[in-house]
Design an enzyme around this catalytic site. Structure first.
Site, PDB file in Angstrom:
ATOM      1  N   GLU A 144      24.198  95.792 -23.635  1.00 23.19           N
ATOM      2  CA  GLU A 144      23.174  94.894 -22.624  1.00 23.19           C
ATOM      3  C   GLU A 144      22.721  96.010 -21.418  1.00 23.19           C
ATOM      4  OE1 GLU A 144      25.015  91.551 -20.845  1.00 23.19           O
ATOM      5  OE2 GLU A 144      24.733  90.344 -22.775  1.00 23.19           O
ATOM      6  N   HIS A 153      35.518  92.502 -14.567  1.00 27.47           N
ATOM      7  CA  HIS A 153      34.985  91.251 -15.109  1.00 27.47           C
ATOM      8  C   HIS A 153      35.666  89.983 -15.116  1.00 27.47           C
ATOM      9  CE1 HIS A 153      32.026  94.429 -15.969  1.00 27.47           C
ATOM     10  NE2 HIS A 153      32.971  95.009 -16.542  1.00 27.47           N
ATOM     11  N   ARG A 170      34.586  75.253 -24.201  1.00 25.21           N
ATOM     12  CA  ARG A 170      35.714  74.530 -23.757  1.00 25.21           C
ATOM     13  C   ARG A 170      35.947  74.379 -22.172  1.00 25.21           C
ATOM     14  NH1 ARG A 170      37.097  79.047 -20.496  1.00 25.21           N
ATOM     15  NH2 ARG A 170      36.722  81.002 -21.727  1.00 25.21           N
TER      16      ARG A 170
HETATM   17  P1  ADP Z   1      34.035  87.678 -20.877  1.00 26.68           P
HETATM   18  O1  ADP Z   1      33.235  86.579 -22.144  1.00 26.68           O
HETATM   19  O2  ADP Z   1      34.457  88.572 -21.269  1.00 26.68           O
HETATM   20  O3  ADP Z   1      34.073  86.821 -20.035  1.00 26.68           O
HETATM   21  P2  ADP Z   1      30.828  87.814 -20.275  1.00 26.68           P
HETATM   22  O4  ADP Z   1      29.962  88.262 -21.004  1.00 26.68           O
HETATM   23  O5  ADP Z   1      31.090  86.242 -19.482  1.00 26.68           O
HETATM   24  O6  ADP Z   1      32.360  88.354 -20.628  1.00 26.68           O
HETATM   25  O7  ADP Z   1      30.805  88.582 -18.676  1.00 26.68           O
HETATM   26  C1  ADP Z   1      31.917  88.832 -17.687  1.00 26.68           C
HETATM   27  C2  ADP Z   1      31.433  89.313 -16.510  1.00 26.68           C
HETATM   28  O8  ADP Z   1      30.931  90.699 -16.381  1.00 26.68           O
HETATM   29  C3  ADP Z   1      30.143  88.463 -15.945  1.00 26.68           C
HETATM   30  O9  ADP Z   1      30.633  87.435 -15.110  1.00 26.68           O
HETATM   31  C4  ADP Z   1      29.578  89.649 -15.068  1.00 26.68           C
HETATM   32  O10 ADP Z   1      30.075  89.862 -13.899  1.00 26.68           O
HETATM   33  C5  ADP Z   1      29.753  90.885 -16.042  1.00 26.68           C
HETATM   34  N1  ADP Z   1      28.586  90.970 -16.638  1.00 26.68           N
HETATM   35  C6  ADP Z   1      28.290  90.501 -18.041  1.00 26.68           C
HETATM   36  N2  ADP Z   1      27.092  91.209 -18.533  1.00 26.68           N
HETATM   37  C7  ADP Z   1      26.640  91.949 -17.492  1.00 26.68           C
HETATM   38  C8  ADP Z   1      25.289  92.596 -17.495  1.00 26.68           C
HETATM   39  N3  ADP Z   1      24.531  92.684 -18.589  1.00 26.68           N
HETATM   40  N4  ADP Z   1      25.263  93.370 -16.324  1.00 26.68           N
HETATM   41  C9  ADP Z   1      26.005  93.326 -15.106  1.00 26.68           C
HETATM   42  N5  ADP Z   1      27.080  92.496 -15.563  1.00 26.68           N
HETATM   43  C10 ADP Z   1      27.387  91.656 -16.358  1.00 26.68           C
END
Ligand code: ADP
Length: 649
Positions: free
Chosen positions: A200, A235, A297
């Site tokens: 991404e 994260h 969930r």
């Molecule tokens: P997980 O399922 O492991 O929690 P997420 O896809 O929800 O992963 O992402 C967790 C965090 O990572 C997000 O809350 C955000 O802070 C950061 N994040 C995710 N995708 C991006 C992105 N494309 N660019 C910047 N930060 C991101």
């Protein structure tokens, strides 16, 4: 409505579900592992069933054991909580096959949203904007590298099966790509058994805003507004709040509609969360958000939504699962005030937030106006190395954001934990951080402010060490005096009482102590005329006795002190310096050694990687020198304190 429920979880979420279930008159059935025999959720439940040994994969993750407990106890439904089996479609199917209602969405919806790549494809189809990048089949390094280049740096490598920030790596330079990919894959493989990833574009100054959605079995789907979860580290969410600062009616309407559409596209039923990422460097805009994923969930952070809506989300989950229609429509819902949640973790911010385990010698959780605490562990309990080291969630509600934050701040101030290290003082500083207070939210704030937040290596608190040494000396002297007094004929003789009387006047001495793992010589003194030793010291410090040691709480830090037998050591040689032995800071698995015997290393250089609780932690050199011995091999399980290698000067 059901009359019985089994809770397939532990800790605070099990306690929280049991509370609502009992209020609604259901018989609550707990399950527990051997590590949780004395856990609060076991005692709170009407009955409890042992399902296996401590490791989750032998207990809380074994669908068959949980179903057996459900059959035996005649449970009508199962609440999975979060984590463990909560997003496991096969488990949801197995429940249905056993004639037991799974409290969650239909298995097909779990499956559709279960993998991040498929979820993104679905969202795209439902007209929901997604973050650009690559979410296809191909997984070879060169191909993914190309796609990363095309997307433009920085990029994020994400495990498609990911969750909790695991299996995720940001890449800023192409030369780091292959390493980051390997590391993300390793973590993903170990955490999810699936090492596929997607790429991404990394959204700069990212801000995390998610919508709570709810669907019933009659085709209704609404959202219960948003939560801002931008305060993250690696994260993982640290602070969550609702509503999102700066949110406008127009943006909420656009994001809320997108969230509802995403849920509807998979026939969603029950509680779910649609996560979006937005650009935190500018005001929120109706066209400036991208879908990240949907969690099928109840979320850890659901209490902030409960606080601003006045709803009990677990009750709603139960009603919807029992077939009742949602008791409201979108327009019936309104936001009341502001709520903030802080996750109190057993971890050590001064040591890279390493999970910290062990007995809780003291645990005083806050109370007060607008303060709610969801905890699953109590004083005397143990933070186990087998599970997530969260101690409690502290939630504050207020009329305004600043009132909620002030309440959370004083709640944190009054929280006392002794035993495992915690992030209390870090959370307290974060809640009062000027950037956070002024609503400049982005997920990088914590990482940029580690120093102000106290999350850096700190010198030993020598004042606390002195307090601890004094109280240990006093304890052993008092024990001697008690013994002497017990044997004495003259019970009130001043000669046989330690306190309150001294012929010698002021005294001073030097004692050998282990302070936070370093051997130190500590000079202590007291005024023999005024008080017992231990009473003449720093009044702001609090001493907690801990099985022959003491833990001194002072300025938001814990210092653990043990007396060393003076005959064992040369007092003059104790300087608190490292002996060069690198130990595993926790139970885990040594997954990589980055140096060989004989290598010369810099102070702070990464030497080895230990994996615990599905996260990788680097062990660093305590001083510059040469690796003189290696005492563990990659792949080996290591206990807390196990020697890994030695750096000789
Ligand atoms: P997980 O399922 O492991 O929690 P997420 O896809 O929800 O992963 O992402 C967790 C965090 O990572 C997000 O809350 C955000 O802070 C950061 N994040 C995710 N995708 C991006 C992105 N494309 N660019 C910047 N930060 C991101």
């Amino acid at each position: 409505m059901f009359t019985s429920i089994l809770i397939a979880n532990r800790g605070e979420i099990a306690c929280r579900v049991i509370r609502t279930a009992k209020r609604m008159g259901l018989r609550a059935i707990a399950v527990y592992s051997e590590a949780d025999v004395n856990a609060p959720h076991v005692r709170m439940a009407d009955e409890a069933h042992l399902i296996g040994p401590a490791p989750a994969r032998e207990s809380y993750l074994v669908a068959e054991r949980i179903l057996a407990a459900a059959r035996k106890s005649k449970a009508q439904c199962i609440h999975p909580g979060y984590g463990f089996l909560s997003e496991n479609a096969e488990f949801a199917e197995a429940c249905a096959a056993a004639g037991i209602v799974f409290i969650g969405p239909p298995p097909a919806a779990i499956r559709a949203m279960g993998l991040k790549d498929a979820a993104k494809a679905l969202a795209e189809k439902a007209g929901v904007p997604v973050v650009p990048g690559y979410h296809g089949e191909r997984q070879d390094v060169e191909f993914l590298k190309k796609r990363a280049e095309n997307a433009g740096l920085p990029v994020l490598i994400k495990a498609i099966a990911g969750g909790g920030g695991k299996g995720m790596r940001r890449v800023d330079r192409m030369i780091d790509f292959a390493d980051a990919l390997a590391s993300a894959r390793r973590e993903a493989k170990s955490a999810f058994g699936d090492d596929r990833v997607l790429i991404e574009k990394y959204v700069t100054t990212p801000r995390h805003i998610e919508f709570q959605v709810f669907g019933d079995q009659h085709g209704n789907v609404v959202h219960l507004f948003e939560r801002d979860c931008s305060m993250q580290r690696r994260h993982q969410k640290v602070i969550e709040e609702a509503p999102a600062p700066g949110m406008t009616k127009a943006v909420r309407a656009a994001m809320g509609a997108a969230a509802v559409n995403a849920a509807k596209s998979v026939g969603y039923v029950g509680a779910g969360t649609v996560e979006f990422i937005v650009d935190g460097s500018r005001a929120l805009r109706p066209d400036g958000f991208w879908f990240m994923e949907m969690n099928t969930r109840l979320q850890v952070e659901h209490p902030v939504t409960e606080e601003i809506t006045g709803l009990d989300l677990v009750e709603l989950q139960l009603r919807v699962a029992a077939g009742e229609p949602l008791p409201f429509m979108q327009d019936d819902l309104a936001i009341h005030g502001h709520a903030v949640e802080a996750r109190l973790y057993a971890e050590d911010p001064e040591k890279g937030f390493l999970p910290s385990t062990g007995k809780l010698y003291a645990l005083n959780l806050p109370q007060g106006d607008g303060v709610r605490v969801d905890a699953g562990i109590e004083e005397g309990g143990e933070v186990s190395p087998y599970y997530d080291p969260m101690i409690a969630k502290i939630i504050a509600h207020g009329e305004t954001r600043s009132e909620a934050l002030d309440r959370l701040s004083s709640a944190l101030k009054s929280t006392i934990v002794a035993g495992p290290k915690t992030n209390i003082s870090f959370l307290h500083r974060l809640i009062n951080d000027a950037g956070f207070r002024s609503e400049k939210l982005d997920t990088g704030l914590i990482e940029r402010s580690l120093e102000q937040l106290g999350a850096v290596e700190q010198p030993v608190d020598t004042a606390a060490a002195r307090v601890g040494a004094l109280s240990l000396i006093a304890d052993s002297a008092a024990a001697r005096a008690r013994q002497r007094a017990a044997q004495s004929n003259e019970k009130n003789s001043a000669w046989d009482v330690w306190c309150g009387f001294s012929l010698a006047g002021p005294l001073s001495t030097t004692v050998a102590c282990d302070v936070e793992g370093s051997r130190m010589a500590i000079a202590i003194g007291w005024d023999g005329r005024s008080a017992c030793p231990g009473e003449t010291v720093d009044a702001s410090a609090r001493v907690i006795r801990a099985d022959g040691q003491v833990i001194v709480l002072r300025n938001g830090r814990q210092t653990r002190v043990t007396l060393i037998d003076p005959l064992d050591v040369d007092l003059t040689a104790l300087d608190g310096a490292s002996d060069g032995v690198v130990k595993s800071p926790m139970h885990g698995k040594l997954i990589a050694l980055l140096v060989e015997a004989g290598a010369s290393v810099e102070k702070g250089q990464k030497l080895a990687i230990v994996e615990a609780m599905k996260m990788e932690h680097a062990l660093t050199a305590p001083r510059a020198g040469t690796v003189s011995a290696i005492m563990a091999i990659p792949g080996q399980q290591v206990a807390e304190g196990a020697k890994i290698l030695t750096v000789a000067e």
